[in-house]
Design an enzyme around this catalytic site. Structure first.
Site, PDB file in Angstrom:
ATOM      1  N   ARG A   1      30.309   2.492   6.375  1.00 25.94           N
ATOM      2  CA  ARG A   1      29.082   3.260   6.561  1.00 25.94           C
ATOM      3  C   ARG A   1      28.884   3.413   8.066  1.00 25.94           C
ATOM      4  O   ARG A   1      29.365   2.609   8.837  1.00 25.94           O
ATOM      5  CB  ARG A   1      27.895   2.531   5.949  1.00 25.94           C
ATOM      6  CG  ARG A   1      28.052   2.310   4.441  1.00 25.94           C
ATOM      7  CD  ARG A   1      26.800   1.696   3.874  1.00 25.94           C
ATOM      8  NE  ARG A   1      26.983   1.297   2.489  1.00 25.94           N
ATOM      9  CZ  ARG A   1      26.867   2.116   1.446  1.00 25.94           C
ATOM     10  NH1 ARG A   1      26.591   3.391   1.625  1.00 25.94           N
ATOM     11  NH2 ARG A   1      27.037   1.675   0.217  1.00 25.94           N
TER      12      ARG A   1
ATOM     13  N   GLY B   1      29.478   9.667  -1.229  1.00 23.73           N
ATOM     14  CA  GLY B   1      28.167   9.948  -1.806  1.00 23.73           C
ATOM     15  C   GLY B   1      27.378  10.972  -1.018  1.00 23.73           C
ATOM     16  O   GLY B   1      27.942  11.727  -0.221  1.00 23.73           O
TER      17      GLY B   1
ATOM     18  N   GLY C   1      25.277  10.737   1.499  1.00 24.99           N
ATOM     19  CA  GLY C   1      25.374  10.622   2.954  1.00 24.99           C
ATOM     20  C   GLY C   1      26.687  11.210   3.450  1.00 24.99           C
ATOM     21  O   GLY C   1      26.730  11.985   4.411  1.00 24.99           O
ATOM     22  N   THR C   2      27.759  10.865   2.769  1.00 26.40           N
ATOM     23  CA  THR C   2      29.089  11.363   3.137  1.00 26.40           C
ATOM     24  C   THR C   2      29.131  12.893   3.088  1.00 26.40           C
ATOM     25  O   THR C   2      29.704  13.544   3.975  1.00 26.40           O
ATOM     26  CB  THR C   2      30.142  10.799   2.157  1.00 26.40           C
ATOM     27  OG1 THR C   2      30.056   9.391   2.166  1.00 26.40           O
ATOM     28  CG2 THR C   2      31.541  11.242   2.530  1.00 26.40           C
TER      29      THR C   2
ATOM     30  N   ILE D   1      28.493   6.611  -8.836  1.00 29.17           N
ATOM     31  CA  ILE D   1      28.672   5.827 -10.065  1.00 29.17           C
ATOM     32  C   ILE D   1      27.538   6.126 -11.046  1.00 29.17           C
ATOM     33  O   ILE D   1      27.645   5.887 -12.233  1.00 29.17           O
ATOM     34  CB  ILE D   1      28.720   4.319  -9.694  1.00 29.17           C
ATOM     35  CG1 ILE D   1      29.405   3.513 -10.785  1.00 29.17           C
ATOM     36  CG2 ILE D   1      27.325   3.773  -9.412  1.00 29.17           C
ATOM     37  CD1 ILE D   1      29.748   2.094 -10.365  1.00 29.17           C
ATOM     38  N   ASP D   2      26.445   6.698 -10.530  1.00 25.88           N
ATOM     39  CA  ASP D   2      25.237   6.898 -11.341  1.00 25.88           C
ATOM     40  C   ASP D   2      25.258   8.162 -12.186  1.00 25.88           C
ATOM     41  O   ASP D   2      24.351   8.387 -12.975  1.00 25.88           O
ATOM     42  CB  ASP D   2      24.003   6.953 -10.427  1.00 25.88           C
ATOM     43  CG  ASP D   2      23.894   5.739  -9.549  1.00 25.88           C
ATOM     44  OD1 ASP D   2      23.916   4.636 -10.093  1.00 25.88           O
ATOM     45  OD2 ASP D   2      23.802   5.896  -8.316  1.00 25.88           O
TER      46      ASP D   2
ATOM     47  N   GLY E   1      21.029   0.865 -10.422  1.00 22.98           N
ATOM     48  CA  GLY E   1      20.515   2.226 -10.562  1.00 22.98           C
ATOM     49  C   GLY E   1      19.008   2.307 -10.516  1.00 22.98           C
ATOM     50  O   GLY E   1      18.370   2.821 -11.418  1.00 22.98           O
ATOM     51  N   ARG E   2      18.461   1.806  -9.422  1.00 21.68           N
ATOM     52  CA  ARG E   2      16.995   1.782  -9.288  1.00 21.68           C
ATOM     53  C   ARG E   2      16.398   3.189  -9.398  1.00 21.68           C
ATOM     54  O   ARG E   2      15.364   3.395  -9.988  1.00 21.68           O
ATOM     55  CB  ARG E   2      16.666   1.207  -7.911  1.00 21.68           C
ATOM     56  CG  ARG E   2      15.263   0.755  -7.730  1.00 21.68           C
ATOM     57  CD  ARG E   2      15.137   0.123  -6.369  1.00 21.68           C
ATOM     58  NE  ARG E   2      16.377  -0.581  -5.991  1.00 21.68           N
ATOM     59  CZ  ARG E   2      16.457  -1.467  -5.017  1.00 21.68           C
ATOM     60  NH1 ARG E   2      15.370  -1.786  -4.346  1.00 21.68           N
ATOM     61  NH2 ARG E   2      17.586  -2.054  -4.703  1.00 21.68           N
TER      62      ARG E   2
HETATM   63  N1  LIG Z   1      22.901  13.031   7.629  1.00 20.37           N
HETATM   64  C1  LIG Z   1      24.140  12.625   7.943  1.00 20.37           C
HETATM   65  N2  LIG Z   1      24.882  13.316   8.829  1.00 20.37           N
HETATM   66  C2  LIG Z   1      26.142  12.937   9.141  1.00 20.37           C
HETATM   67  N3  LIG Z   1      26.745  11.846   8.609  1.00 20.37           N
HETATM   68  C3  LIG Z   1      26.066  11.122   7.723  1.00 20.37           C
HETATM   69  C4  LIG Z   1      24.735  11.467   7.330  1.00 20.37           C
HETATM   70  N4  LIG Z   1      24.311  10.542   6.429  1.00 20.37           N
HETATM   71  C5  LIG Z   1      25.326   9.667   6.270  1.00 20.37           C
HETATM   72  N5  LIG Z   1      26.385  10.016   7.032  1.00 20.37           N
HETATM   73  C6  LIG Z   1      27.675   9.313   7.132  1.00 20.37           C
HETATM   74  O1  LIG Z   1      28.280   9.265   5.844  1.00 20.37           O
HETATM   75  C7  LIG Z   1      28.952   8.024   5.643  1.00 20.37           C
HETATM   76  C8  LIG Z   1      28.531   7.380   4.358  1.00 20.37           C
HETATM   77  O2  LIG Z   1      27.133   7.376   4.255  1.00 20.37           O
HETATM   78  P1  LIG Z   1      26.292   6.356   3.384  1.00 20.37           P
HETATM   79  O3  LIG Z   1      26.487   5.000   3.910  1.00 20.37           O
HETATM   80  O4  LIG Z   1      24.925   6.925   3.322  1.00 20.37           O
HETATM   81  O5  LIG Z   1      26.996   6.386   1.940  1.00 20.37           O
HETATM   82  P2  LIG Z   1      27.014   7.482   0.807  1.00 20.37           P
HETATM   83  O6  LIG Z   1      28.017   8.514   1.114  1.00 20.37           O
HETATM   84  O7  LIG Z   1      25.607   7.978   0.545  1.00 20.37           O
HETATM   85  O8  LIG Z   1      27.552   6.627  -0.401  1.00 20.37           O
HETATM   86  P3  LIG Z   1      26.742   5.599  -1.348  1.00 20.37           P
HETATM   87  O9  LIG Z   1      26.159   6.443  -2.456  1.00 20.37           O
HETATM   88  O10 LIG Z   1      27.777   4.672  -1.810  1.00 20.37           O
HETATM   89  O11 LIG Z   1      25.691   4.944  -0.505  1.00 20.37           O
HETATM   90  C9  LIG Z   1      28.626   7.163   6.871  1.00 20.37           C
HETATM   91  O12 LIG Z   1      29.783   7.136   7.692  1.00 20.37           O
HETATM   92  C10 LIG Z   1      27.465   7.875   7.533  1.00 20.37           C
HETATM   93  O13 LIG Z   1      27.534   7.752   8.953  1.00 20.37           O
HETATM   94  O1  LIG Z   2      20.251  -0.940  -8.487  1.00 19.95           O
HETATM   95  P1  LIG Z   2      20.058  -0.521  -7.093  1.00 19.95           P
HETATM   96  O2  LIG Z   2      19.520  -1.582  -6.215  1.00 19.95           O
HETATM   97  O3  LIG Z   2      19.309   0.767  -6.980  1.00 19.95           O
HETATM   98  O4  LIG Z   2      21.524  -0.272  -6.436  1.00 19.95           O
HETATM   99  C1  LIG Z   2      22.493   0.527  -7.046  1.00 19.95           C
HETATM  100  C2  LIG Z   2      22.672   1.781  -6.293  1.00 19.95           C
HETATM  101  O5  LIG Z   2      23.504   1.606  -5.175  1.00 19.95           O
HETATM  102  C3  LIG Z   2      24.444   2.640  -5.119  1.00 19.95           C
HETATM  103  O6  LIG Z   2      25.665   2.181  -5.654  1.00 19.95           O
HETATM  104  C4  LIG Z   2      24.757   3.081  -3.697  1.00 19.95           C
HETATM  105  O7  LIG Z   2      23.647   3.641  -3.101  1.00 19.95           O
HETATM  106  C5  LIG Z   2      23.858   3.715  -6.042  1.00 19.95           C
HETATM  107  O8  LIG Z   2      24.799   4.636  -6.409  1.00 19.95           O
HETATM  108  C6  LIG Z   2      23.257   2.868  -7.103  1.00 19.95           C
HETATM  109  O9  LIG Z   2      22.305   3.481  -7.904  1.00 19.95           O
END
Ligand SMILES: Nc1ncnc2c1ncn2[C@@H]1O[C@H](COP(=O)(O)OP(=O)(O)OP(=O)(O)O)[C@@H](O)[C@H]1O
Ligand SMILES: O=P(O)(O)OC[C@H]1O[C@](O)(CO)[C@@H](O)[C@@H]1O
Length: 308
Positions: free
Chosen positions: A190, A215, A217-218, A245-246, A290-291
């Site tokens: 992250r 996800g 963010g990615t 995963i949700d 999955g809150r």
């Molecule tokens: N708004 C944004 N702009 C650019 N990069 C971002 C942004 N939000 C998140 N990222 C980048 O995306 C990557 C993953 O983000 P994050 O940790 O939020 O996980 P995710 O993709 O939402 O997956 P998960 O659902 O598992 O949390 C990180 O490297 C983060 O820096």
């Molecule tokens: O049950 P919690 O605390 O919401 O955490 C699980 C959550 O974390 C994540 O794996 C990553 O954000 C979601 O996809 C999932 O819903």
């Protein structure tokens, strides 16, 4: 699908606001320029996928290598028609407007890269999800076996790997068994998203297809990369592979990893049931992930008749 399109999908959070973005206020005008929405008769709206041809007017096209592939060439209508779209809402009434549609995924008759020209890379970011290695394996094997691509690289440990680690060459042979392992063989992280540094490296290394698994963010990060690539006018396709995963993305049938999560959840429920049955007035309590999205809990509950 490799080759055919740049398919960065804006995250599930921002998706409903796409149209608002177009009518944009000052702050979002830059983003509005990247949104591709067209309207047709009877309220038809196409929320489209950006494509290389949007900013490289003469981008060449080539026959899809699949058309000569023994496994696919015999199948009638294997390719998806360029104009196919899929409605967001299946249930309609006689006088409904046609509503929002999305571009249909699938292999196109013509592609924008020649096999020899492709230098692809794959990155995984964010949290883990069952099936990540399978997705990586399918990308590598699909590119190599279906599209004859020989240059494929893995980016290590998420976005920061674009500029802080070596790119690792990957082949069908090196990914042969990875689907039997959990996690992601590429590593993940992250943070560390630096758009300019990432695109500088993509450009310097001559990468022209970027597959980004992660996800919401990615996918926001993938969208920033796409915008920078487009600003620089590079012939680089960016494909976002949604990981959740949700199973909480309404516009795809099912997200990978969801079924495995439901199966695991049932194992926990079964164990709790055994405990509860063996205790006087026993109650088993299972807390599932999955809150903000209850599909894992709902499907596990529906599938297991032990839950009250
Ligand atoms: N708004 C944004 N702009 C650019 N990069 C971002 C942004 N939000 C998140 N990222 C980048 O995306 C990557 C993953 O983000 P994050 O940790 O939020 O996980 P995710 O993709 O939402 O997956 P998960 O659902 O598992 O949390 C990180 O490297 C983060 O820096
Ligand atoms: O049950 P919690 O605390 O919401 O955490 C699980 C959550 O974390 C994540 O794996 C990553 O954000 C979601 O996809 C999932 O819903």
């Amino acid at each position: 699908v490799p080759f055919s399109a740049m398919c960065v999908r804006i995250s599930r959070d921002s998706y409903p606001n796409l149209r608002a973005l177009r009518n944009a206020s000052h702050a979002s005008l830059t983003d509005a320029a990247y949104v591709k929405i067209s309207e047709g008769d009877f309220g038809y709206v196409l929320d489209d996928v950006p494509h290389l041809a949007d900013y490289i007017p003469d981008v060449p096209t080539y026959p899809n290598p699949l058309q000569d592939h023994p496994a696919y060439s015999t199948v009638k209508q294997y390719f998806v028609d360029e104009d196919d779209t899929v409605p967001q809402k299946v249930v309609v009434q006689k006088n409904s407007r046609r509503g929002v549609h999305f571009r249909r995924a699938g292999p196109r008759q013509r592609v924008n890269f020649e096999s020899d020209e492709v230098k692809a890379c794959i990155v995984s970011c964010g949290g883990l999800c069952p099936g990540l290695n399978t997705v990586i394996r399918e990308l590598v094997c699909g590119l190599a076996h279906m599209y004859n691509v020989n240059n494929i690289f893995g980016i290590q440990n998420g976005y920061k790997g674009f500029y802080s680690s070596n790119y690792v060459a990957i082949t069908p042979k090196t990914v042969n068994d990875i689907h039997k392992r959990g996690g992601t063989v590429l590593g993940t992280s992250r943070g560390g998203h630096d758009t300019k540094k990432i695109v500088d490296n993509i450009q310097d290394r001559g990468i022209n297809q970027v597959y980004i698994i992660g996800g919401d963010g990615t996918q926001k990060g993938a969208y920033e990369i796409y915008k920078e690539i487009r600003k620089r006018g590079l012939k680089v396709a960016v494909a976002g592979v949604p990981k959740t995963i949700d199973n909480d993305i309404a516009i795809i049938d099912k997200s990978f990893g969801f079924d495995s999560a439901v199966e695991e959840a049932q194992r926990a429920i079964n164990s709790a049931h055994v405990e509860a049955c063996s205790a006087e007035n026993g109650i088993g309590l299972v807390k599932l992930m999955g809150r903000y999205s209850g599909f894992i809990a709902m499907y596990a509950t529906l599938a297991s008749r032990d839950v009250v």
